[in-house]
Scaffold this motif. Structure first.
Motif, PDB file in Angstrom:
ATOM      1  N   GLY A  38       3.850   3.086   5.843  1.00  0.00           N
ATOM      2  CA  GLY A  38       2.624   3.337   6.571  1.00  0.00           C
ATOM      3  C   GLY A  38       2.743   3.239   8.074  1.00  0.00           C
ATOM      4  O   GLY A  38       3.834   3.160   8.633  1.00  0.00           O
ATOM      5  N   SER A 101      -5.063   9.879  11.224  1.00  0.00           N
ATOM      6  CA  SER A 101      -4.967  10.037   9.769  1.00  0.00           C
ATOM      7  C   SER A 101      -4.607  11.457   9.360  1.00  0.00           C
ATOM      8  O   SER A 101      -4.187  11.687   8.217  1.00  0.00           O
ATOM      9  CB  SER A 101      -6.286   9.627   9.104  1.00  0.00           C
ATOM     10  N   GLN A 108       0.214   7.393   5.812  1.00  0.00           N
ATOM     11  CA  GLN A 108      -0.673   6.345   5.338  1.00  0.00           C
ATOM     12  C   GLN A 108       0.097   5.439   4.391  1.00  0.00           C
ATOM     13  O   GLN A 108       1.132   5.846   3.853  1.00  0.00           O
ATOM     14  CB  GLN A 108      -1.879   6.984   4.657  1.00  0.00           C
ATOM     15  N   PRO A 109      -0.350   4.202   4.196  1.00  0.00           N
ATOM     16  CA  PRO A 109      -1.608   3.632   4.666  1.00  0.00           C
ATOM     17  C   PRO A 109      -1.592   3.307   6.155  1.00  0.00           C
ATOM     18  O   PRO A 109      -0.530   3.122   6.752  1.00  0.00           O
ATOM     19  CB  PRO A 109      -1.733   2.350   3.836  1.00  0.00           C
ATOM     20  N   LEU A 110      -2.792   3.241   6.715  1.00  0.00           N
ATOM     21  CA  LEU A 110      -2.959   2.812   8.093  1.00  0.00           C
ATOM     22  C   LEU A 110      -3.417   1.353   8.104  1.00  0.00           C
ATOM     23  O   LEU A 110      -4.337   0.974   7.377  1.00  0.00           O
ATOM     24  CB  LEU A 110      -4.016   3.654   8.813  1.00  0.00           C
ATOM     25  N   ARG A 134     -10.299   7.313   6.003  1.00  0.00           N
ATOM     26  CA  ARG A 134      -9.269   7.496   7.025  1.00  0.00           C
ATOM     27  C   ARG A 134      -7.910   6.978   6.553  1.00  0.00           C
ATOM     28  O   ARG A 134      -6.943   7.025   7.300  1.00  0.00           O
ATOM     29  CB  ARG A 134      -9.656   6.768   8.313  1.00  0.00           C
ATOM     30  N   GLY A 135      -7.834   6.453   5.344  1.00  0.00           N
ATOM     31  CA  GLY A 135      -6.580   5.916   4.838  1.00  0.00           C
ATOM     32  C   GLY A 135      -6.298   4.502   5.297  1.00  0.00           C
ATOM     33  O   GLY A 135      -5.169   4.018   5.181  1.00  0.00           O
ATOM     34  N   THR A 251       0.190  -3.603   3.866  1.00  0.00           N
ATOM     35  CA  THR A 251       0.910  -2.356   3.619  1.00  0.00           C
ATOM     36  C   THR A 251       1.682  -2.392   2.313  1.00  0.00           C
ATOM     37  O   THR A 251       2.293  -1.401   1.922  1.00  0.00           O
ATOM     38  CB  THR A 251       1.915  -2.056   4.746  1.00  0.00           C
TER      39      THR A 251
END
Length: 256
Positions: A38, A101, A108-110, A134-135, A251
């Motif tokens: 991420g 994103s 992602q993930p963010l 937005r992830g 994460t």
């Protein structure tokens, strides 16, 4: 999104997400030979004021890249700048996360990591209905101003919260900007605070943590003994290990 020639050392691009010169973010790739899960989105502090930009967060961004993460270091319009304050700064947070994103090289993930006023902004984002879209899998607030009411009562930063919002508690603008107004957060929130912080004292987080947990939120606080306001963004300080642990927990990357 376009790249500009003003990328700082270590970044491979600076991208725009709006027409204002402050609506940009720097992209740092993971260090060679590392692997990441991420992207870490770094949001700097400075009591939302124009004189504090993202430059002081560059070492922090580089440290996340060295740890194996893709990194986006965000700039935004601030109080005292055209369009800054509420709602413009909040709009910038929403828009920059939409841009990040959508980038294929920022997987992602963010995880959002914000310091001081940036801690306020990422915690605010955690409470928005679009956070998961937005992830975003979680946010890490470092010495964050997560309760605007507490900041106001303590007159932090010479009443920086009122200067940022443009009004005081009880107004629609204040409510729209206060993370206390959107509990529980839509994504997990990890607070890392220093026991010796006299810029944003520990008590600022107390009501947020208690009320978020009572509402069913996934919120934890790690108080780093002996750490001051800036130790949590200093990669050479012992406190930064706590920050990396918080990021890895969001994460899915194991802690070494």
């Amino acid at each position: 999104m376009t790249s500009t020639p003003t990328s700082p050392a270590g970044a491979n691009a600076t991208r725009t997400y709006g027409a204002d010169p402050a609506q940009v973010y720097d992209v740092y790739p993971p260090a060679a030979g590392t692997s990441a899960n991420g992207t870490v989105v770094v949001v700097h502090g400075g009591f939302w004021r124009a004189e504090y930009d993202r430059e002081h967060a560059v070492p922090e961004a580089k440290a996340f890249a060295a740890a194996g993460y893709h990194v986006a270091l965000v700039e935004y319009r601030r109080a005292g700048m055209p369009g800054g304050g509420v709602p413009g700064t909040l709009d910038d947070v929403r828009d920059v996360l939409a841009s990040i994103s959508s980038q294929p090289d920022l997987p992602q993930p963010l995880v959002l990591v914000g310091h001081s006023a940036g801690g306020h902004l990422v915690t605010w984002a955690a409470g928005q209905p679009w956070a998961r879209e937005r992830g975003i899998t979680g946010v890490v607030s470092l010495a964050g101003v997560v309760d605007l009411g507490a900041a106001d009562r303590l007159h932090l930063g010479d009443d920086a919260a009122r200067a940022f919002v443009g009004s005081g508690p009880g107004t629609a603008a204040w409510t729209s900007a206060d993370p206390m107004s959107t509990l529980p957060p839509a994504v997990p929130v990890r607070l890392v605070d220093g026991s010796d912080d006299d810029t944003v004292p520990l008590g600022v987080a107390d009501a947020y943590v208690a009320k978020a947990k009572a509402a069913g939120g996934d919120v934890t606080e790690d108080v780093v003994q002996g750490a001051d306001h800036f130790a949590v963004i200093d990669p050479s300080a012992p406190a930064f290990a706590h920050v990396l642990t918080a990021v890895r927990s969001l994460t899915g990357r194991p802690t070494p």
